[in-house]
Design an enzyme around this catalytic site. Sequence first.
Site, PDB file in Angstrom:
ATOM      1  N   THR A 195       0.803  -0.950   0.142  1.00 47.03           N
ATOM      2  CA  THR A 195      -0.062   0.111   0.136  1.00 47.03           C
ATOM      3  C   THR A 195       0.786   1.281   0.051  1.00 47.03           C
ATOM      4  OG1 THR A 195      -1.713  -1.238   1.182  1.00 47.03           O
ATOM      5  CG2 THR A 195      -1.590   1.091   1.572  1.00 47.03           C
ATOM      6  N   ARG A 223     -13.667  -8.193   0.643  1.00 46.31           N
ATOM      7  CA  ARG A 223     -12.810  -8.117   1.757  1.00 46.31           C
ATOM      8  C   ARG A 223     -12.227  -6.575   1.805  1.00 46.31           C
ATOM      9  NH1 ARG A 223      -7.035  -6.362   2.411  1.00 46.31           N
ATOM     10  NH2 ARG A 223      -6.343  -7.273   4.204  1.00 46.31           N
ATOM     11  N   VAL A 224     -12.204  -5.973   2.841  1.00 43.54           N
ATOM     12  CA  VAL A 224     -11.374  -4.674   3.227  1.00 43.54           C
ATOM     13  C   VAL A 224     -10.452  -4.720   4.264  1.00 43.54           C
ATOM     14  CG1 VAL A 224     -12.088  -2.339   3.897  1.00 43.54           C
ATOM     15  CG2 VAL A 224     -13.489  -3.517   2.374  1.00 43.54           C
ATOM     16  N   GLY A 225      -9.312  -4.171   3.948  1.00 44.44           N
ATOM     17  CA  GLY A 225      -8.149  -4.248   4.857  1.00 44.44           C
ATOM     18  C   GLY A 225      -8.114  -2.974   5.746  1.00 44.44           C
ATOM     19  N   ASP A 226      -7.089  -2.920   6.166  1.00 47.68           N
ATOM     20  CA  ASP A 226      -6.783  -1.793   7.117  1.00 47.68           C
ATOM     21  C   ASP A 226      -6.587  -0.213   6.412  1.00 47.68           C
ATOM     22  OD1 ASP A 226      -4.491  -2.428   5.738  1.00 47.68           O
ATOM     23  OD2 ASP A 226      -3.130  -1.600   7.197  1.00 47.68           O
ATOM     24  N   THR A 246       1.058  -0.586   6.170  1.00 43.85           N
ATOM     25  CA  THR A 246       1.330  -1.466   5.305  1.00 43.85           C
ATOM     26  C   THR A 246       1.442  -2.677   5.527  1.00 43.85           C
ATOM     27  OG1 THR A 246       2.278  -1.844   2.938  1.00 43.85           O
ATOM     28  CG2 THR A 246       3.552  -0.913   4.684  1.00 43.85           C
ATOM     29  N   GLY A 247       1.222  -3.816   4.838  1.00 44.73           N
ATOM     30  CA  GLY A 247       1.120  -5.095   5.191  1.00 44.73           C
ATOM     31  C   GLY A 247      -0.348  -5.958   5.413  1.00 44.73           C
ATOM     32  N   GLY A 249      -3.616  -6.343   6.563  1.00 45.91           N
ATOM     33  CA  GLY A 249      -4.297  -5.278   7.267  1.00 45.91           C
ATOM     34  C   GLY A 249      -5.009  -5.890   8.311  1.00 45.91           C
TER      35      GLY A 249
HETATM   36  N1  ASP Z   1      -2.553  -3.253   4.115  1.00 43.44           N
HETATM   37  C1  ASP Z   1      -3.180  -3.714   2.613  1.00 43.44           C
HETATM   38  C2  ASP Z   1      -4.165  -4.448   2.914  1.00 43.44           C
HETATM   39  O1  ASP Z   1      -4.376  -5.175   4.008  1.00 43.44           O
HETATM   40  C3  ASP Z   1      -2.304  -4.092   1.829  1.00 43.44           C
HETATM   41  C4  ASP Z   1      -0.663  -3.980   2.001  1.00 43.44           C
HETATM   42  O2  ASP Z   1      -0.409  -3.049   2.264  1.00 43.44           O
HETATM   43  O3  ASP Z   1       0.092  -4.969   1.483  1.00 43.44           O
HETATM   44  O4  ASP Z   1      -5.313  -4.405   2.237  1.00 43.44           O
END
Ligand code: ASP
Length: 341
Positions: A195, A223-226, A246-247, A249
């Site tokens: 992200t 699906r919704v992430g952070d 990032t990562g 979520g």
């Molecule tokens: N944080 C994002 C999510 O979970 C993905 C990412 O940053 O790699 O959708």
Amino acid sequence: MFNRRKFLKLSAATASVAAISRSVKAKSIDAPVPTNYPIVISTWDFGVAANKEAWKVLQKGGRAVDAVEAGVRVPEADMHNHTVGRAGYPDRDGHVTLDACIMDEYGNCGSVAAIENIAHPISVARLVMDKTPHVMLVGDGARQFAIEQGFKAEELLTDESRKAWKEWLKTAKYSPVMNIENKQRTQGSKYNHDTIGMLALDAKGNISGACTTSGMAFKMHGRVGDSPIIGAGLYVDNEVGGATSTGVGEEVIRNVGSFLVVELMRQGYSPENACKEAVQRIIKKKPEIAKQIQVGFLAINKKGEYGAYALQDGFSYAVCDQNKQDLLVPGKFFYKDANHK
Ligand code: ASP
């Protein structure tokens, strides 16, 4: 037993704590506060190009919120970037669904989640903030709002992304790939997840942030992430600082990560230590999961000091200020490598 002696000891201790906090207070009022702004920082190597766009706004004395919106539109438009905006990898049913949010110095915020067919979700989030009484619009409603506001509906799934999705369908195994993102990007990306989270401090010392993503590749539909969740993927408090993540979520949401980082900075943590503490919170709650995934936090405080911390090696962030326009900094991390040696 509670006796007078103990009471006196306790009172003395309390008094000295009070004295210390008074002296800390006095110091923070008297000491000149070194500041470094304007400045913009953002996640990953694609942050370098994004920061340069944001810098154009900051350099002219523009608002941080305008800078971060302009900045993150760069990776959103990049056809080679499969983790943000147009050309993002689709979900497991082949839909490209995008998430984004933005927050300004007044605590205003706007967000869209699982929006389809719109290449610049950050600008839709900006309009949710500026033109509606709401904070968040999702799915069809977000898309409808965007079209009403003049955005063009377009197919976001590119041939390259379709190919990667078809390849993934052969096994259809949903397991987010560990943080080997930078290598993957340079060696021909497979299914990574990154992200862009961006934080800027403008010439007036005001902070804003933006965050935009296509989320985890081949996620479940819906699906919704952070990233579009205020407090999780992004948080700004103009009195204190801002943070983004990032990562994976899900682990950020569970810990309300970016809000946590900002609150830790409020308590006096440096940006890096606040990010580190938030990472450690994830490890403490889910030690087994934490070893297998990547999460990185990036933060800036009111003075323009910045820092980051990640679960795994490989996270990086870009910095742009008067002195350096295209700095890429390797993020500090908890686990040395994927095998946790
Ligand atoms: N944080 C994002 C999510 O979970 C993905 C990412 O940053 O790699 O959708």
